[in-house]
Enzyme design. Structure first.
Site, PDB file in Angstrom:
ATOM      1  N   CYS A  49      29.095   5.093 -25.540  1.00 30.16           N
ATOM      2  CA  CYS A  49      30.145   4.549 -26.464  1.00 30.16           C
ATOM      3  C   CYS A  49      31.264   3.745 -26.574  1.00 30.16           C
ATOM      4  CB  CYS A  49      31.557   6.363 -26.465  1.00 30.16           C
ATOM      5  SG  CYS A  49      31.756   6.237 -28.519  1.00 30.16           S
ATOM      6  N   ASP A  56      26.308   7.596 -24.464  1.00 31.83           N
ATOM      7  CA  ASP A  56      25.049   8.389 -25.350  1.00 31.83           C
ATOM      8  C   ASP A  56      23.470   7.788 -25.122  1.00 31.83           C
ATOM      9  OD1 ASP A  56      27.204   8.932 -27.402  1.00 31.83           O
ATOM     10  OD2 ASP A  56      27.253   6.275 -27.542  1.00 31.83           O
ATOM     11  N   ILE A  71       5.721  -8.872 -24.333  1.00 33.08           N
ATOM     12  CA  ILE A  71       6.726  -8.999 -22.926  1.00 33.08           C
ATOM     13  C   ILE A  71       6.553  -8.156 -21.191  1.00 33.08           C
ATOM     14  CG2 ILE A  71       8.884  -6.377 -22.595  1.00 33.08           C
ATOM     15  CD1 ILE A  71       9.965  -9.224 -24.557  1.00 33.08           C
ATOM     16  N   SER A  73       6.708  -5.788 -18.129  1.00 31.69           N
ATOM     17  CA  SER A  73       7.641  -4.022 -18.799  1.00 31.69           C
ATOM     18  C   SER A  73       8.540  -4.259 -18.076  1.00 31.69           C
ATOM     19  CB  SER A  73       6.075  -3.413 -18.838  1.00 31.69           C
ATOM     20  OG  SER A  73       5.785  -3.350 -17.358  1.00 31.69           O
ATOM     21  N   HIS A  90      25.479   2.789 -31.966  1.00 31.19           N
ATOM     22  CA  HIS A  90      23.970   3.013 -31.762  1.00 31.19           C
ATOM     23  C   HIS A  90      22.934   2.015 -32.261  1.00 31.19           C
ATOM     24  CE1 HIS A  90      24.802   7.560 -32.394  1.00 31.19           C
ATOM     25  NE2 HIS A  90      25.593   6.950 -30.261  1.00 31.19           N
ATOM     26  N   GLU A  91      23.668   1.993 -33.735  1.00 36.35           N
ATOM     27  CA  GLU A  91      23.447   0.604 -34.980  1.00 36.35           C
ATOM     28  C   GLU A  91      22.830  -1.187 -33.815  1.00 36.35           C
ATOM     29  OE1 GLU A  91      25.660   3.909 -37.420  1.00 36.35           O
ATOM     30  OE2 GLU A  91      25.793   2.452 -35.563  1.00 36.35           O
TER      31      GLU A  91
END
Length: 151
Positions: A49, A56, A71, A73, A90-91
């Site tokens: 956070c 989080d 990609i 991995s 979060h966003e």
């Protein structure tokens, strides 16, 4: 076999201190003439956070239709790990990851679902995609149920 230009695969690599320092790598897609979906799932993603510094947790599902590149991995794992000491909402985390993959791999299409565990009693689910899925692409449900707690 195509020569791979990767720096982390097959090496002992310490995770970067932040996502901005992490190296996300790509490899040639030997099936670039076919439209198909590849999925990465990170069920134990963590970040911090940005206000409290508390951890989080999220379950990430990344679906993409590769173009000329895949990609790599291990580099994705290390990139995601770099968020463990990164403070961000979060966003921002969810969209930042999706945009970075698009920047590096230039897929035909990508969507990311970030299913975040509750903080302050509220679960937050974040979804981002590059646009409509290519015609004919099979896109299965991400398979993550809405958070219900004990209900």
């Amino acid at each position: 076999m195509t020569e791979l230009h990767v720096t982390q695969l097959g090496q002992v690599v310490e995770p970067a201190a932040s996502p901005d320092q992490a190296v996300l790598e790509r490899v040639p897609n030997p099936q670039s003439d076919v439209t198909y979906l590849a999925r990465f799932v990170a069920p134990e993603f963590t970040s911090l956070c940005p206000v409290t510094g508390q951890p989080d947790f999220a379950h990430l599902v990344i679906d993409y239709a590769p173009g000329d590149w895949l990609i790599e991995s291990k580099s994705l794992k290390l990139y995601l790990t770099s968020f463990r000491s990164h403070g961000s909402f979060h966003e921002d985390c969810t969209v930042k990851i999706g945009r970075k993959i698009v920047e590096i791999a230039q897929p035909r299409w990508l969507r990311i679902g970030g299913y975040w565990y509750p903080r302050g009693g509220i679960p937050i689910d974040v979804f981002w995609q590059t646009g409509p899925a290519p015609e004919g692409l099979w896109v299965p449900d991400q398979g993550v149920a809405p958070y219900r707690g004990r209900g």
